[in-house]
Design an enzyme around this catalytic site. Structure first.
Site, PDB file in Angstrom:
ATOM      1  N   THR A 112      -1.537  -7.165   5.017  1.00  0.00           N
ATOM      2  CA  THR A 112      -2.989  -7.019   4.888  1.00  0.00           C
ATOM      3  C   THR A 112      -3.504  -7.770   3.656  1.00  0.00           C
ATOM      4  O   THR A 112      -4.449  -8.562   3.740  1.00  0.00           O
ATOM      5  CB  THR A 112      -3.346  -5.515   4.797  1.00  0.00           C
ATOM      6  OG1 THR A 112      -2.762  -4.856   5.924  1.00  0.00           O
ATOM      7  CG2 THR A 112      -4.827  -5.297   4.775  1.00  0.00           C
ATOM      8  N   CYS A 115       2.996  -6.492   9.688  1.00  0.00           N
ATOM      9  CA  CYS A 115       2.758  -5.504   8.633  1.00  0.00           C
ATOM     10  C   CYS A 115       4.136  -5.081   8.151  1.00  0.00           C
ATOM     11  O   CYS A 115       5.027  -4.798   8.965  1.00  0.00           O
ATOM     12  CB  CYS A 115       1.997  -4.310   9.206  1.00  0.00           C
ATOM     13  SG  CYS A 115       1.989  -2.864   8.136  1.00  0.00           S
ATOM     14  N   THR A 116       4.312  -5.017   6.838  1.00  0.00           N
ATOM     15  CA  THR A 116       5.652  -4.749   6.305  1.00  0.00           C
ATOM     16  C   THR A 116       6.122  -3.307   6.545  1.00  0.00           C
ATOM     17  O   THR A 116       7.289  -3.005   6.347  1.00  0.00           O
ATOM     18  CB  THR A 116       5.701  -5.073   4.796  1.00  0.00           C
ATOM     19  OG1 THR A 116       4.612  -4.386   4.160  1.00  0.00           O
ATOM     20  CG2 THR A 116       5.606  -6.558   4.552  1.00  0.00           C
ATOM     21  N   TYR A 124      -4.324   0.375   3.685  1.00  0.00           N
ATOM     22  CA  TYR A 124      -5.242  -0.701   3.308  1.00  0.00           C
ATOM     23  C   TYR A 124      -5.891  -1.320   4.558  1.00  0.00           C
ATOM     24  O   TYR A 124      -6.998  -1.829   4.510  1.00  0.00           O
ATOM     25  CB  TYR A 124      -4.469  -1.835   2.599  1.00  0.00           C
ATOM     26  CG  TYR A 124      -4.130  -1.611   1.148  1.00  0.00           C
ATOM     27  CD1 TYR A 124      -4.299  -0.384   0.522  1.00  0.00           C
ATOM     28  CD2 TYR A 124      -3.623  -2.666   0.400  1.00  0.00           C
ATOM     29  CE1 TYR A 124      -3.969  -0.214  -0.814  1.00  0.00           C
ATOM     30  CE2 TYR A 124      -3.289  -2.513  -0.934  1.00  0.00           C
ATOM     31  CZ  TYR A 124      -3.462  -1.290  -1.542  1.00  0.00           C
ATOM     32  OH  TYR A 124      -3.136  -1.135  -2.869  1.00  0.00           O
ATOM     33  N   GLY A 125      -5.124  -1.283   5.646  1.00  0.00           N
ATOM     34  CA  GLY A 125      -5.483  -2.099   6.817  1.00  0.00           C
ATOM     35  C   GLY A 125      -6.724  -1.696   7.569  1.00  0.00           C
ATOM     36  O   GLY A 125      -7.187  -2.423   8.440  1.00  0.00           O
ATOM     37  N   SER A 138       0.824  -1.212   0.000  1.00  0.00           N
ATOM     38  CA  SER A 138       0.000   0.000   0.000  1.00  0.00           C
ATOM     39  C   SER A 138       0.861   1.266   0.000  1.00  0.00           C
ATOM     40  O   SER A 138       0.352   2.349  -0.282  1.00  0.00           O
ATOM     41  CB  SER A 138      -0.895   0.011   1.240  1.00  0.00           C
ATOM     42  OG  SER A 138      -0.086   0.019   2.392  1.00  0.00           O
TER      43      SER A 138
HETATM   44  N1  DGL Z   1       2.277  -2.689   4.734  1.00  0.00           N
HETATM   45  C1  DGL Z   1       0.968  -3.230   4.715  1.00  0.00           C
HETATM   46  C2  DGL Z   1       0.823  -4.453   5.537  1.00  0.00           C
HETATM   47  O1  DGL Z   1       1.796  -5.181   5.591  1.00  0.00           O
HETATM   48  C3  DGL Z   1      -0.204  -2.335   4.604  1.00  0.00           C
HETATM   49  C4  DGL Z   1      -0.486  -1.405   5.705  1.00  0.00           C
HETATM   50  C5  DGL Z   1      -1.690  -0.552   5.410  1.00  0.00           C
HETATM   51  O2  DGL Z   1      -1.763  -0.016   4.317  1.00  0.00           O
HETATM   52  O3  DGL Z   1      -2.563  -0.429   6.277  1.00  0.00           O
HETATM   53  O4  DGL Z   1      -0.184  -4.763   6.096  1.00  0.00           O
END
Ligand code: DGL
Length: 270
Positions: A75, A185-186, A42-43, A11
């Site tokens: 996510t 979450c990355t 996205y989350g 994201s």
């Molecule tokens: N980096 C993403 C993850 O690993 C997305 C975080 C987000 O956009 O909320 O969940």
């Protein structure tokens, strides 16, 4: 052998944690990265929206003739788990490689999992860990403020705002005595130093981006689609909002100036 690029998406900035490791383990590979900065986070969104975004992100990468796709996003990996079936190229998300690493790392069988609300509500990490070992205690916590902090550049380990938020979110996991925490979450490895300085060095942090990059390298080898060039690989970055904010944090995190290789695209066309 196949010299096409590897496609990586997230994201926003989070997937760079996988890119950094990919550049270490496979320096000759070309990488196309898409960060959906116009629609981050996205989350906090519904499962249907996350699936729609994931389909558009992968379409964009496929149009660029990638040989493999990495959903470097906890996510997407947790919610759009059927993605793999629809893709014509090898694919991995982040959940499986990360759970393997965490199950191996824990000594006291207490693992904390932190992630976005969508990821934690899906229980993807907990359920997979329990499929390996039902006796592991998994303590889950969503941390919705972490992604905006990272995207806004609050990544210094001594930043008092970031530290306060970490203390608040990690309290329950530390009280439960977890010896291992999955950064599910990355985006979170970008503030790993700050997290580590709050929870203490004895707690092992599992970096979902890093574990996934290592696993992706294994898939490329198994499929015999490694790049056989002797040259250093090129990295192209695409975002769905203006490049400025992305360029600043990406340059700090990757330790190289990326300002001339970031292009804005209209992801709604894909
Ligand atoms: N980096 C993403 C993850 O690993 C997305 C975080 C987000 O956009 O909320 O969940």
């Amino acid at each position: 052998m196949n010299n096409a690029p590897i496609g990586v998406f997230d994201s926003g900035l989070g997937g760079l944690t996988a890119v950094r490791e990919l550049k270490n383990v496979l320096p000759n590979e070309n990488i196309i990265y898409f960060g959906d900065t116009g629609r981050v986070p996205y989350g906090t969104r519904s499962n249907d929206t996350i699936k729609k975004y994931a389909a558009q992100d992968t379409n964009f990468l496929l149009r660029n003739n990638v040989k493999m796709i990495i959903a470097a996003c906890g996510t997407v990996s947790s919610v759009a788990y059927n993605l793999k079936q629809d893709l014509p190229v090898p694919y991995t998300g982040v959940v499986s490689p990360t759970c393997f690493a965490a199950a191996k790392a824990t000594k006291n069988k207490k693992i904390g999992v932190i992630g976005t609300s969508a990821t934690i509500n899906s229980h993807s990490y907990r359920d997979l860990i329990h499929s390996f070992d039902s006796e592991v205690e998994v303590i889950e916590q969503d941390c919705p403020l972490f992604v905006p902090l990272v995207e806004s550049g609050f990544i210094d380990k001594d930043d008092p705002v970031t530290r306060l938020v970490i203390e608040r979110y990690l309290d329950g996991i530390m009280k439960a005595g977890a010896d291992t925490i999955i950064l599910g979450c990355t985006h979170y490895p970008i503030i790993a130093e700050a997290i580590s300085s709050v929870v203490g060095k004895s707690v092992k942090l599992i970096d979902s981006g890093r574990e996934t990059a290592i696993y992706a390298a294994k898939i490329l080898k198994e499929n015999n689609i490694l790049n056989n060039s002797q040259e250093k690989g090129a990295c192209e970055f695409y975002v769905s909002d203006t490049p400025e904010g992305f360029e600043n944090v990406a340059s700090v995190f990757l330790g190289e100036n990326v300002s001339h290789s970031v292009t804005q695209i209209d992801i709604e066309k894909y």
